[in-house]
Design a protein around this motif. Structure first.
Motif, mmCIF file in Angstrom:
data_model
loop_
_atom_site.group_PDB
_atom_site.id
_atom_site.type_symbol
_atom_site.label_atom_id
_atom_site.label_comp_id
_atom_site.label_asym_id
_atom_site.label_seq_id
_atom_site.Cartn_x
_atom_site.Cartn_y
_atom_site.Cartn_z
ATOM 1 N N ALA A 152 0.833 -1.200 0.000
ATOM 2 C CA ALA A 152 0.000 0.000 0.000
ATOM 3 C C ALA A 152 0.869 1.253 0.000
ATOM 4 O O ALA A 152 0.569 2.236 -0.701
ATOM 5 N N ARG A 153 1.948 1.234 0.768
ATOM 6 C CA ARG A 153 2.874 2.368 0.757
ATOM 7 C C ARG A 153 3.460 2.563 -0.635
ATOM 8 O O ARG A 153 3.547 3.687 -1.137
ATOM 9 N N LEU A 154 3.854 1.460 -1.273
ATOM 10 C CA LEU A 154 4.422 1.552 -2.619
ATOM 11 C C LEU A 154 3.400 2.039 -3.638
ATOM 12 O O LEU A 154 3.764 2.621 -4.662
ATOM 13 N N ALA A 155 2.127 1.802 -3.353
ATOM 14 C CA ALA A 155 1.060 2.268 -4.243
ATOM 15 C C ALA A 155 0.639 3.696 -3.938
ATOM 16 O O ALA A 155 -0.256 4.226 -4.597
ATOM 17 N N GLY A 156 1.282 4.333 -2.947
ATOM 18 C CA GLY A 156 1.012 5.734 -2.655
ATOM 19 C C GLY A 156 -0.071 5.994 -1.640
ATOM 20 O O GLY A 156 -0.500 7.136 -1.469
ATOM 21 N N LEU A 157 -0.544 4.956 -0.928
ATOM 22 C CA LEU A 157 -1.591 5.144 0.069
ATOM 23 C C LEU A 157 -0.985 5.547 1.416
ATOM 24 O O LEU A 157 0.173 5.247 1.707
ATOM 25 N N THR A 158 -1.797 6.218 2.223
ATOM 26 C CA THR A 158 -1.442 6.491 3.607
ATOM 27 C C THR A 158 -2.003 5.360 4.456
ATOM 28 O O THR A 158 -3.207 5.081 4.408
ATOM 29 N N VAL A 159 -1.129 4.704 5.222
ATOM 30 C CA VAL A 159 -1.505 3.467 5.897
ATOM 31 C C VAL A 159 -1.699 3.698 7.394
ATOM 32 O O VAL A 159 -0.852 4.306 8.064
ATOM 33 N N PHE A 160 -2.810 3.191 7.899
ATOM 34 C CA PHE A 160 -3.094 3.146 9.334
ATOM 35 C C PHE A 160 -3.246 1.674 9.705
ATOM 36 O O PHE A 160 -3.772 0.887 8.913
ATOM 37 N N ALA A 161 -2.806 1.305 10.898
ATOM 38 C CA ALA A 161 -2.809 -0.122 11.253
ATOM 39 C C ALA A 161 -3.118 -0.323 12.720
ATOM 40 O O ALA A 161 -2.987 0.601 13.532
ATOM 41 N N THR A 162 -3.528 -1.555 13.030
ATOM 42 C CA THR A 162 -3.664 -1.969 14.420
ATOM 43 C C THR A 162 -2.720 -3.123 14.687
ATOM 44 O O THR A 162 -2.430 -3.924 13.798
ATOM 45 N N ALA A 163 -2.241 -3.203 15.932
ATOM 46 C CA ALA A 163 -1.344 -4.286 16.333
ATOM 47 C C ALA A 163 -1.105 -4.165 17.827
ATOM 48 O O ALA A 163 -1.428 -3.140 18.454
ATOM 49 N N SER A 164 -0.506 -5.203 18.396
ATOM 50 C CA SER A 164 -0.068 -5.137 19.781
ATOM 51 C C SER A 164 1.068 -4.118 19.892
ATOM 52 O O SER A 164 1.849 -3.942 18.947
ATOM 53 N N PRO A 165 1.198 -3.454 21.041
ATOM 54 C CA PRO A 165 2.212 -2.397 21.181
ATOM 55 C C PRO A 165 3.631 -2.837 20.864
ATOM 56 O O PRO A 165 4.419 -2.036 20.351
ATOM 57 N N GLN A 166 3.980 -4.098 21.145
ATOM 58 C CA GLN A 166 5.357 -4.535 20.898
ATOM 59 C C GLN A 166 5.721 -4.552 19.423
ATOM 60 O O GLN A 166 6.894 -4.628 19.071
ATOM 61 N N HIS A 167 4.720 -4.465 18.551
ATOM 62 C CA HIS A 167 4.974 -4.485 17.111
ATOM 63 C C HIS A 167 4.880 -3.106 16.452
ATOM 64 O O HIS A 167 5.088 -2.983 15.247
ATOM 65 N N HIS A 168 4.572 -2.070 17.232
ATOM 66 C CA HIS A 168 4.303 -0.769 16.634
ATOM 67 C C HIS A 168 5.500 -0.195 15.879
ATOM 68 O O HIS A 168 5.355 0.340 14.769
ATOM 69 N N ASP A 169 6.691 -0.273 16.478
ATOM 70 C CA ASP A 169 7.876 0.285 15.805
ATOM 71 C C ASP A 169 8.138 -0.413 14.479
ATOM 72 O O ASP A 169 8.456 0.227 13.465
ATOM 73 N N LYS A 170 8.001 -1.736 14.478
ATOM 74 C CA LYS A 170 8.224 -2.501 13.249
ATOM 75 C C LYS A 170 7.237 -2.092 12.165
ATOM 76 O O LYS A 170 7.611 -1.902 10.991
ATOM 77 N N ILE A 171 5.979 -1.904 12.540
ATOM 78 C CA ILE A 171 4.954 -1.594 11.549
ATOM 79 C C ILE A 171 5.129 -0.183 11.006
ATOM 80 O O ILE A 171 4.921 0.066 9.814
ATOM 81 N N ARG A 172 5.554 0.738 11.853
ATOM 82 C CA ARG A 172 5.869 2.082 11.348
ATOM 83 C C ARG A 172 7.032 2.017 10.357
ATOM 84 O O ARG A 172 7.027 2.714 9.346
ATOM 85 N N ALA A 173 8.019 1.180 10.658
ATOM 86 C CA ALA A 173 9.165 1.046 9.763
ATOM 87 C C ALA A 173 8.753 0.475 8.409
ATOM 88 O O ALA A 173 9.384 0.768 7.386
ATOM 89 N N LEU A 174 7.684 -0.334 8.387
ATOM 90 C CA LEU A 174 7.196 -0.879 7.121
ATOM 91 C C LEU A 174 6.449 0.151 6.292
ATOM 92 O O LEU A 174 6.248 -0.064 5.094
ATOM 93 N N GLY A 175 6.022 1.249 6.940
ATOM 94 C CA GLY A 175 5.369 2.300 6.164
ATOM 95 C C GLY A 175 4.063 2.824 6.723
ATOM 96 O O GLY A 175 3.431 3.670 6.090
ATOM 97 N N ALA A 176 3.641 2.342 7.889
ATOM 98 C CA ALA A 176 2.389 2.839 8.461
ATOM 99 C C ALA A 176 2.582 4.235 9.052
ATOM 100 O O ALA A 176 3.565 4.495 9.744
ATOM 101 N N THR A 177 1.647 5.125 8.778
ATOM 102 C CA THR A 177 1.682 6.472 9.340
ATOM 103 C C THR A 177 1.342 6.458 10.816
ATOM 104 O O THR A 177 1.929 7.209 11.609
#
Length: 339
Positions: free
Chosen positions: A184-209
């Protein structure tokens, strides 16, 4: 190939039974196909569901599995982009065809060349094996179901002109969720996500705003607040968890509705059929796997899931499926096969 070469296989002999190790014939090659000597196999939730519930199993015995990485040992008629010796990842189509030659859980698997990718030198076999099924899912979600334009195959970078479209990925730490975030990031979308707190940094690094704890009692309000802060409304969503509890919350975010008991007005729902990548959308499979994925892996635009190796090779697959059935978070279980 020598007829003395052994194809050891983890076979599901009957509904609900445990996998057993047997030898079967080397899979044959058809037009557009390649024979892969597998070096790593990943385990997906659909594998244990097929074992326990008989989902998409037309006959027994059968060979499960969809994620492989290995070395090309043979190519069929019409295959020109791959040759013996190539390191590849591929999506094994046995769940669609019902042909055990197309199952992943064996030493040799026949795959469609259109849904395979050469593995760049910076990616291991085990890392590569985490990708095929989730890449298929991400491609179908974004470029088939949601109808978004596929990124330019001539570009190795993310979209430099992002759209003002927001997408929610519920379950961003799952393998499928992580792949959709990156695509989705590569397609130009702004990404929002849910996850357990221990995964938040990783998911932001993947491209989630923004990433929100899915356990928060105000998760819907938190996501809507993040979208307002980003100035991008959330108009698309993938529920990578898909339970009775998650769906109403995802629907509420899309509709900004307080009605959690039904599909709010204006929200349409479609199931994601990843197997379309092998049939109705083989054109999309070829574009993503043959032209885009290898470049993205080489440049780091797409990164594989974190690998957790299950010991025992083919004999470890049953323990791995049992572990996935119990639930894993933030990793993908992989078995490795010796050369």
């Amino acid at each position: 190939m020598s007829k003395s070469v052994s194809n050891l296989t983890a076979v599901l002999p009957s509904p609900g039974s445990a996998l057993i190790i047997q030898e079967r014939a080397i899979p044959s090659l058809g037009s557009g196909e390649m024979l892969i000597r597998n070096r790593a196999l990943a385990i997906n939730p659909i594998d244990w569901k097929r074992q326990v519930y008989g989902l998409a199993v037309s006959s027994y015995p059968t060979v499960l599995g969809g994620d492989i990485a290995g070395v090309v040992v043979g190519v069929g008629p019409g295959v020109t982009s791959f040759k013996p010796g190539d390191r590849v990842l591929a999506s094994a189509p046995g769940i669609l065809t019902g042909n055990s030659d197309h199952g992943a859980f064996q030493t040799y698997t026949t795959v469609m060349a259109a849904v395979a990718t050469k593995i760049p030198d910076n990616i291991t076999f085990s890392e590569a094996a985490t990708l095929p099924v989730v890449v298929s899912t991400a491609a179908i979600v974004l470029f088939d179901v949601l109808g978004l334009p596929v990124p330019d195959p001539e570009s190795t970078a993310a979209n430099t002109n992002p759209t003002k479209t927001g997408i929610l990925v519920w379950g961003g730490a799952s393998s499928a969720g992580s792949a959709v975030i990156q695509f989705a990031r590569l397609a130009g979308l702004t990404v929002f996500a849910t996850a357990s707190p221990q995964h938040h940094d990783k998911i932001r690094a993947l491209g989630a705003t923004a990433v929100v704890d899915y356990r928060s009692p105000t998760v819907v309000e938190d996501l809507l607040a993040a979208a307002r802060e980003a100035g991008t409304p959330i108009t698309l969503a993938l529920d990578a968890i898909s339970t009775e509890e998650t769906f109403p919350l995802v629907a509420r975010v899309l509709a900004e509705s307080e009605d959690a008991s039904a599909i709010p007005e204006g929200v349409s729902v479609q199931w994601v059929a990843g197997q379309r990548i092998w049939k109705e959308r083989l054109d999309l499979g070829s574009l993503v796997f043959n032209k885009l994925l290898g470049k993205w892996l080489e440049t780091g635009e797409v990164v594989p899931a974190k690998v957790q190796v299950v010991e025992g090779g083919l004999s470890g697959l049953q323990a791995g499926m049992d572990e996935v059935k119990k639930g894993v978070s933030g990793v993908k279980l992989v078995v490795e096969l010796d050369e």
